[in-house]
Scaffold this active site. Structure first.
Site, PDB file in Angstrom:
ATOM      1  N   SER A 140     -48.398 -22.862  45.090  1.00 22.01           N
ATOM      2  CA  SER A 140     -47.946 -22.996  46.480  1.00 22.01           C
ATOM      3  C   SER A 140     -46.605 -22.325  46.750  1.00 22.01           C
ATOM      4  O   SER A 140     -46.161 -22.297  47.904  1.00 22.01           O
ATOM      5  CB  SER A 140     -47.864 -24.474  46.853  1.00 22.01           C
ATOM      6  N   GLU A 159       0.787  -1.222   0.000  1.00 24.66           N
ATOM      7  CA  GLU A 159       0.000   0.000   0.000  1.00 24.66           C
ATOM      8  C   GLU A 159       0.828   1.286   0.000  1.00 24.66           C
ATOM      9  O   GLU A 159       0.419   2.283  -0.569  1.00 24.66           O
ATOM     10  CB  GLU A 159      -0.934   0.007   1.218  1.00 24.66           C
TER      11      GLU A 159
END
Length: 815
Positions: A466, A86
């Protein structure tokens, strides 16, 4: 001389014009040049990651995959690959490369085409952060000015680090850290030279050159990168030869999810979005560490899944999900079957499969992978035909009674063995937390997040049955009842004038014991005793007491049905309320985020939950303490009575013993456990909540359709022998998951009993009457009382009693 003078004047004029143009261009693009602050505080769009407490990745949120890295952690060959390809003069130029610009200009003049051959890494960084990718001259001018600006403000290493973290590299990966993970499932330091070259070749065209979509072009581009590295002497000829001949090894890898825990991670996502907004939450690189431990969470998920499959097996096989061919038709070819199976949406842990052949008691089955597996008789003998929730067919004797070739079925791998399975119809939720702090240890909101994202652990308000009774009994203990108080366990027939009918609450099962102590009534979940206690305390007073445990007023029905569990609560609300009995009477606040960091591991915050404090701390520093809602003595007495729900009471040797509804927890062989079952009318909702001092877990099982009962069932064991389960209840539908989970959650934990607090006495009482006893046999036991509430009379052999004369009985134990 005149010619030279005119030449110099011309050069000066054109130079002045050039300077003026540059100045004009600068002011034209000045608004696009980032400030020093923006450059110094660039926010990488990094996804949010969610981890377990011990650092296992459980989910990731955000469209862009990015794993930020620091320049010091990037392998040198990878840096060289990018530089060679690059911008090989990156460390020598000042943001723009004059040689590259001249070369690009010559190409433009000679070909008439705009080709990008002059962009430096700094210019690419400028474009990627601050500009679009359009090919326009003005964009190039902006790139140059921004690049010069960047070079003036940042060091070369800072620029290169930003570039390597920002660059788009295909398949939603941004930056080299993410690319290494997406293409190779590796960290940067684990990459080979060919893999590094492959990644370095991607910025030119991330879509067209990536090795997953186009391996041929990607390989050619990789070799170009390797050629540039060889030309710049970054690698030797031998390294180049090995690398260019290396095969393409890239394939798509997802995020390295080490434990998939979608319900808890979705809770984190929702919290973070609400707190920070979607964009910030998804793109700021937050690393959120939850409170759940990976092993404990995995155990919770497995327990819930196994329990739902166990329920489903008890209720019979509902048949194939599809049929590919009938018995009188030609079978499909393997390729056709596999192609069709791969279109079937997977529901973990189930896999779709097709029966290809059967023997008398076995079957050959084809998976979507193309693999053929064998199902032996032990893998399918359970599959009696499902008739309805209350009835199942007879036990099968051959495979042909269950499945036939051409049927699409579900299979599940259990302990390295494939078994016939099906998608469970009921739902379930599990919440496990530390009752001392509220830290959530495990949370599961359903069978499969793929199937349903509805988090039943925190969203489903269901009648608790319960499971409400410990709160009813707590209210009674505050109203001068004791665990030895005798209540009549007998049918109730109450005429309701307003409705014109009689209300007849019943025990489940419909069995009555007559006069019974409160401890035993709670342990055996006597419905009519709960109603009588609430009447004795008062409906409004009982309801107000229940609200202390953090429940919402609209969820606590103010009618006598409250005593039987008509209140609707979420599992996490139930776990929070029950925690008060485990922690000495405090109301904790469940929390699920332990700490949070940025993408580089810098601490952003840690949890500071209210914790259980002693009385001195509560007075001196209440801001760090969970508030007290009931007395420590009240909490202990309820918790101790709930131990009897597991361990029962009396003497089995003399046939006077009795069992509690939670006796299945005895399998854990821990005397520090207490718990309570819960079942609503017709077993629409089933619960079990159990705990010791450090771990409390609530399980709920039921259908999402709150009108559908869990029904009755039989099940097959030992390859066909039928055993009766009968009606589903909290003990059969929910508690097995609790036992399986707690076996793992407590595996390495020492006993953590809840110790009796100061202010209690323990005296020996007669089991039948609740009065004091001088006997030391199966007819008596020690019982706890708040000081001043112990019985004052002894039971006589004749059944009478004698006045209590001493201030305290001789057998008293003080705490």
């Amino acid at each position: 001389m005149n010619l030279l003078k005119r030449l110099l004047q011309t050069v000066f004029v054109f130079g002045l014009i050039g300077v003026l143009i540059l100045i004009g261009l600068y002011f034209y693009v000045k608004s696009d040049i980032p400030s020093v602050k923006v450059l110094k505080d660039v926010q990488l769009q990094t996804p949010m990651q969610v981890f377990t407490r011990d650092g296992k990745l459980i989910n990731q949120f955000g469209e862009k995959r990015r794993i930020p890295v620091q320049i010091a952690d990037v392998p040198e060959p990878l840096l060289n690959a990018f530089l060679a390809t690059e911008d090989n003069r990156f460390y020598d130029h000042f943001g723009i490369d004059p040689i590259g610009i001249v070369r690009s200009f010559i190409v433009l003049v000679s070909t008439g085409q705009k080709k990008q051959g002059a962009s430096t890494i700094t210019m690419q960084l400028a474009r990627n952060f601050f500009l679009t990718r359009e090919k326009a001259y003005i964009r190039k001018v902006k790139e140059i000015f921004i690049a010069l600006h960047i070079e003036r403000l940042l060091s070369k290493d800072e620029i290169l680090e930003l570039y390597l973290n920002k660059i788009e590299l295909g398949h939603r990966s941004f930056g080299i850290g993410a690319a290494a993970q997406v293409y190779y499932g590796k960290e940067l330091r684990q990459l080979t030279l060919p893999q590094m070259a492959m990644i370095a070749g991607l910025p030119k065209a991330p879509s067209a050159l990536n090795p997953i979509r186009n391996p041929t072009r990607a390989k050619a581009r990789r070799n170009v990168v390797l050629g540039r590295m060889l030309a710049e002497k970054y690698i030797t000829q031998a390294e180049y030869n090995d690398a260019v001949n290396a095969p393409i090894t890239a394939k798509r890898h997802g995020a390295e999810i080490e434990l998939y825990a979608p319900y808890i991670s979705e809770m984190v996502r929702a919290y973070m979005v609400e707190k920070y907004g979607t964009d910030t939450a998804y793109n700021s690189g937050f690393r959120v560490y939850t409170t759940v431990d990976s092993a404990t969470q995995a155990a919770a998920q497995q327990a819930l899944i196994d329990n739902l499959h166990a329920y489903d097996k008890r209720h019979g096989f509902r048949g194939p999900t599809a049929t590919y061919w009938q018995e009188d038709e030609l079978p499909w070819q393997k390729e056709q079957i596999v192609a069709r199976l791969q279109k079937v949406k997977a529901i973990a842990p189930l896999q779709a499969a097709v029966v290809t052949a059967i023997e008398e008691q076995s079957a050959s089955v084809l998976l979507r992978t193309g693999e053929t597996i064998n199902l032996d008789w032990s893998a399918m003998h359970w599959a009696r035909a499902y008739i309805n929730e209350k009835r199942q067919g007879r036990a099968p004797k051959t495979a042909a009674e269950i499945i036939k070739p051409g049927m699409q079925i579900w299979v599940r791998n259990v302990d390295e063995k494939w078994r016939l399975s099906q998608l469970p119809q009921p739902s379930s939720a599990l919440v496990s937390l530390d009752p001392q702090s509220g830290q959530i240890k495990a949370l599961v909101g359903g069978y499969s997040f793929q199937q349903s994202q509805y988090n039943r652990a925190v969203q489903a308000k269901r009648q608790v049955g319960s499971n409400i009774k410990p709160f009813i009994y707590s209210a009674a203990l505050e109203s001068n009842y004791t665990l030895a108080t005798i209540i009549n366990d007998a049918p109730i027939n109450h005429w309701d004038k307003s409705l014109g009918i009689a209300w007849r609450p019943k025990n489940s099962p419909d069995v009555y014991s007559g006069p019974i102590r409160i401890r035993r009534a709670l342990a055996q979940s006597k419905n009519v005793v709960s109603v009588r206690l609430m009447r004795g305390v008062g409906l409004e007073k009982t309801a107000d007491h229940i609200l202390k445990f953090g429940f919402q007023d609209e969820d606590v029905v103010r009618s006598e049905s409250l005593a039987l569990g008509s209140a609707a609560l979420t599992p996490i609300e139930m776990a929070r309320g029950m925690s008060s009995f485990a922690n000495g009477g405090h109301l904790i606040e469940p929390y699920f985020i332990e700490r949070m960091t940025d993408s580089f591991g810098n601490e952003l915050g840690t949890a500071s939950p209210l914790r259980v404090c002693d009385e001195i701390e509560l007075e001196t520093d209440p801001y760090i303490c969970a508030p007290r809602i009931i007395s420590e003595k009240n909490a202990f007495l309820v918790a101790d009575a709930l131990k009897s729900a597991i361990w029962g009471g009396g003497s089995w040797r003399h046939k006077t013993g009795w069992t509690g509804t939670g006796w299945r927890a005895q399998a854990l062989k821990r005397k520090d456990l207490a718990g309570k079952t819960g079942t609503t009318n017709n077993a629409v909702d089933t619960w079990f909540t159990g705990f010791n001092r450090n771990v409390l877990t609530t399980i709920w099982v039921g259908f999402d359709d709150a009108s559908k009962p869990l029904g009755r069932a039989t099940y097959n064991s030992n390859l066909g022998k039928q055993q009766i389960v009968g009606g589903e209840a909290g003990a059969t539908a929910a508690q097995p998951a609790w036992v399986q989970y707690m076996r793992q959650a407590l595996k390495h934990e020492p006993l953590a009993p809840i110790d009796p607090p100061p202010g209690l006495v323990s005296v020996r009482i007669d089991l039948k009457t609740g009065l004091l006893s001088e006997k030391n046999d199966f007819t008596s036991r020690f019982e706890y009382f708040e000081r001043g509430t112990a019985p004052t009379k002894y039971v006589l052999d004749s059944g009478g009693s004698t006045p209590f004369e001493d201030s305290l009985p001789a057998t008293e134990e003080l705490f």
